[in-house]
Design a protein around this motif. Structure first.
Motif, short mmCIF file in Angstrom:
data_model
loop_
_atom_site.label_atom_id
_atom_site.label_comp_id
_atom_site.label_asym_id
_atom_site.label_seq_id
_atom_site.Cartn_x
_atom_site.Cartn_y
_atom_site.Cartn_z
N ASP A 7 0.70 -1.13 0.07
CA ASP A 7 0.00 -0.13 0.06
C ASP A 7 0.87 1.23 0.19
N LEU A 9 1.15 3.51 2.27
CA LEU A 9 2.16 4.00 3.49
C LEU A 9 3.48 2.96 3.51
N GLN A 10 3.28 1.88 3.13
CA GLN A 10 4.44 0.97 2.94
C GLN A 10 5.60 1.50 1.85
N PHE A 12 6.03 4.51 1.02
CA PHE A 12 6.37 5.67 1.42
C PHE A 12 7.62 5.35 2.58
N ILE A 13 7.26 4.35 3.64
CA ILE A 13 8.30 4.00 4.57
C ILE A 13 9.45 3.22 3.93
N GLU A 142 7.45 -0.99 8.38
CA GLU A 142 6.57 -0.23 8.91
C GLU A 142 7.03 -0.19 10.62
N LYS A 212 -1.49 7.25 -6.63
CA LYS A 212 -0.73 7.74 -5.62
C LYS A 212 0.85 7.67 -5.76
N ILE A 216 3.55 10.08 -3.24
CA ILE A 216 4.14 9.15 -2.21
C ILE A 216 5.60 9.38 -2.31
N ALA A 220 8.35 11.03 0.38
CA ALA A 220 9.45 10.50 1.03
C ALA A 220 10.66 10.87 0.83
#
Length: 380
Positions: A7, A9-10, A12-13, A142, A212, A216, A220
């Motif tokens: 996803d 968020l993952q 991005f991290i 994460e 996205k 993203i 980042a």
């Protein structure tokens, strides 16, 4: 490619931890002396532009990695050669980061332990993670992200409380003009670590919401750029220009000077944990990108079969790329950016993007011509 999805968020991290990786270990921009932080700012701005190139290629081929769409753009033979070169490049990046990790741990924590053993233990852990797949690595990142940020905030607060920061060490700004800063940007910091995000040309197809991807990636890179800039400012402000340029591991030297209330000191473990986290993610992603790329090029059904071959090669390569750590660092910051990073991060991707643009425009014209012919036939 593996049947997996990550996803936003993952992603991005993963990008953030990848960019930080071993960069917090290096003396980035040291040629600019007290203006080193400016070179990092300029480098991440260049990294943003490079990511836009990679992302645009991704939009043209949303379900394919670089190793695959290079064949679509350049023909099967040439495309496979280019794709394989990138896979070797990703392995080389992994070997460099692994060497960074091994040298630091050997120097700081286990001086009697051979770097070979340290690197082998690290790679055994990475091999286990990659056998579980990219989704497991993403979920691991994460948890690692939270730990890394807590360590970073704690370390920064303790440095401030200790009264170590001397802002006069950052002056005079641009003592030798803007030229040393610009030279360092275009010969070093734009490529290390920001241009290394070219690895994600192999990973973007896993994103579950492609629309996205752009925001993203840019966010980042920006966050990692700001963090590395702060690290550079703190290192120079604490160590001074001479201390910063002489230190093998500047951030470690900075943290070693922390002393609060005569009892809170020797917080080197903060730095070691941060490097282990960043090194684990960066080596994992580079090795993963190389393995899936080779699997695609040679039509191997499961990339995991390649890991057992690539891991020993990677361990040997990490030790053989330089005779000592000084040579390793000098090669990585002075020679490699122009010999490898420039063509593989900048020249070839831009060339591929130009070809993709004209091929896409030709397809659109052919499609419009076909549609028009169909309309004319229907009307007649």
């Amino acid at each position: 490619m593996e049947k997996a999805k990550i996803d936003g968020l993952q992603l991005f991290i993963l990008i953030f931890l990848f960019e930080m990786g071993s960069a917090i270990l290096l003396t980035l921009g040291v040629q600019a002396k007290q203006d080193a932080w400016m070179t990092i700012l300029g480098g991440f701005l260049g990294g943003l532009l490079l990511f836009l190139v990679y992302h645009r290629l991704y939009l043209y081929f949303p379900d394919k990695s670089l190793a695959t769409y290079a064949q679509d753009l350049l023909g099967t033979f040439v495309g496979k050669v280019i794709g394989f070169v990138y896979c070797i490049y990703f392995l080389y990046l992994a070997a460099r980061v692994l060497r960074d990790f091994g040298e630091l741990v050997a120097t700081f924590a286990y001086p009697e332990t051979p770097v070979l053993i340290i690197n082998a233990i690290m790679m055994a852990t990475i091999l286990y993670g990659l056998n579980k797949g990219i989704e497991v690595i993403a979920r691991t990142s994460e948890l690692s992200f939270v730990a890394l940020y807590l360590l970073a905030i704690s370390g920064f607060v303790l440095v401030v409380i200790s009264g170590l920061i001397k802002l006069e060490n950052l002056q005079p700004m641009l003592e030798n003009g803007i030229r040393p800063v610009l030279k360092t940007i275009v010969t070093q910091t734009m490529y290390v670590p920001f241009g290394e995000i070219v690895v994600f040309t192999m990973l973007l197809p896993y994103l579950n919401k492609p629309e996205k991807g752009k925001i993203i990636g840019l966010t980042a890179i920006t966050l990692s750029g700001i963090n590395l800039t702060i690290v550079s400012v703190v290192n120079v402000a604490v160590l001074g220009v001479d201390g910063f340029s002489r230190a093998t591991f500047p951030l470690l030297a900075t943290i070693q000077q922390i002393e609060v209330a005569d009892f809170l000191e020797r917080l080197d473990i903060f730095f070691l944990i941060a490097l282990v986290i960043g090194g684990f993610i960066k080596v994992s992603l580079c090795l993963y990108a190389a393995s899936i790329g080779i699997a695609e090029i040679f039509r191997i059904s499961d990339y995991k079969k390649l890991l057992y071959l690539l891991v020993p090669i990677l361990i040997i390569a990490s030790l053989s790329i330089a005779d000592n750590f000084f040579e390793h660092m000098k090669e990585g910051l002075d020679l490699v950016p122009l010999v490898l990073h420039l063509p593989l991060q900048v020249v070839i991707p831009i060339f591929l993007l130009i070809i993709a643009f004209f091929k896409n425009r030709k397809k659109q014209k052919n499609r419009q011509a076909t549609e028009q012919t169909g309309k004319d036939s229907a009307e007649s």
